[in-house]
Design an enzyme around this catalytic site. Sequence first.
Site, PDB file in Angstrom:
ATOM      1  N   ARG A 100    -102.599 126.920  -0.689  1.00 24.69           N
ATOM      2  CA  ARG A 100    -102.993 127.381   0.654  1.00 24.69           C
ATOM      3  C   ARG A 100    -101.775 127.725   1.501  1.00 24.69           C
ATOM      4  NH1 ARG A 100    -106.629 128.493  -1.808  1.00 24.69           N
ATOM      5  NH2 ARG A 100    -108.701 127.646  -1.689  1.00 24.69           N
ATOM      6  N   GLU A 125    -100.886 131.051   0.237  1.00 23.80           N
ATOM      7  CA  GLU A 125    -101.868 132.010   0.737  1.00 23.80           C
ATOM      8  C   GLU A 125    -101.606 132.343   2.210  1.00 23.80           C
ATOM      9  OE1 GLU A 125    -106.674 132.381   0.562  1.00 23.80           O
ATOM     10  OE2 GLU A 125    -105.853 130.448   1.211  1.00 23.80           O
ATOM     11  N   SER A 177     -83.489 130.644   8.703  1.00 20.49           N
ATOM     12  CA  SER A 177     -82.850 129.852   7.659  1.00 20.49           C
ATOM     13  C   SER A 177     -83.805 128.795   7.127  1.00 20.49           C
ATOM     14  CB  SER A 177     -81.602 129.158   8.213  1.00 20.49           C
ATOM     15  OG  SER A 177     -81.047 128.300   7.241  1.00 20.49           O
TER      16      SER A 177
END
Length: 149
Positions: free
Chosen positions: A91, A94, A117
Site C-alpha cells: 500500500r 501503491e 533527501s
Amino acid sequence: MTPILPKHEAATLIDAARLRQGLTWAELADLLGTPLVWTTAALLGQHPMTLEQARSVCERLGLDETVEESLRLQPSRGTSPEVMADPTIYRFTEALSVYGQALKALIHEEFGDGIMSAINFEVDIARRPHPDGDRVVVTLDGKFLDYRW
C-alpha cells in the site's frame, strides 16, 4: 571461517526474541535512546548499528555475538519481492505510484529543481482518532536537495 549472519536472518532472531520477551519496538528504541522508526528499521536490517547499540540490544534480548556482528553490517537497502507481497508495504508502494508524480510536481513548484533527501531524513508514525476508524499518520521529513551545476 564462518560467514557473517545475513541481516534478514538476524532480523528474524531479533523479532522472535522481542516477541517471546513481550517487548515492543518502542521499548527497544528507549533502551538505545534512538528514534522509534529508525530503531525498528535498523533491527529489521535497514541501517547499521554501532558496536555499543548492537551489543546493548543483543544483551537485552539474550542474543549472541553473531547477531551483534550482523547488526553492524552495512545493509543492502530496499525491499525483497517477498516483502513486497505484504499488503501494508504494498500500500505504501501503491500510494507513491498514485501520488508520486503529484508530490514531485508540488515539490518542484514549492522548492525548485531538486529532491527530498532520504538520507538526511526523519520519519515518524502516529495514530489519529477519527469517527470512521483511527487514521495512520506517516510523516516523511527530508531535507530539500537542489540540483546545482
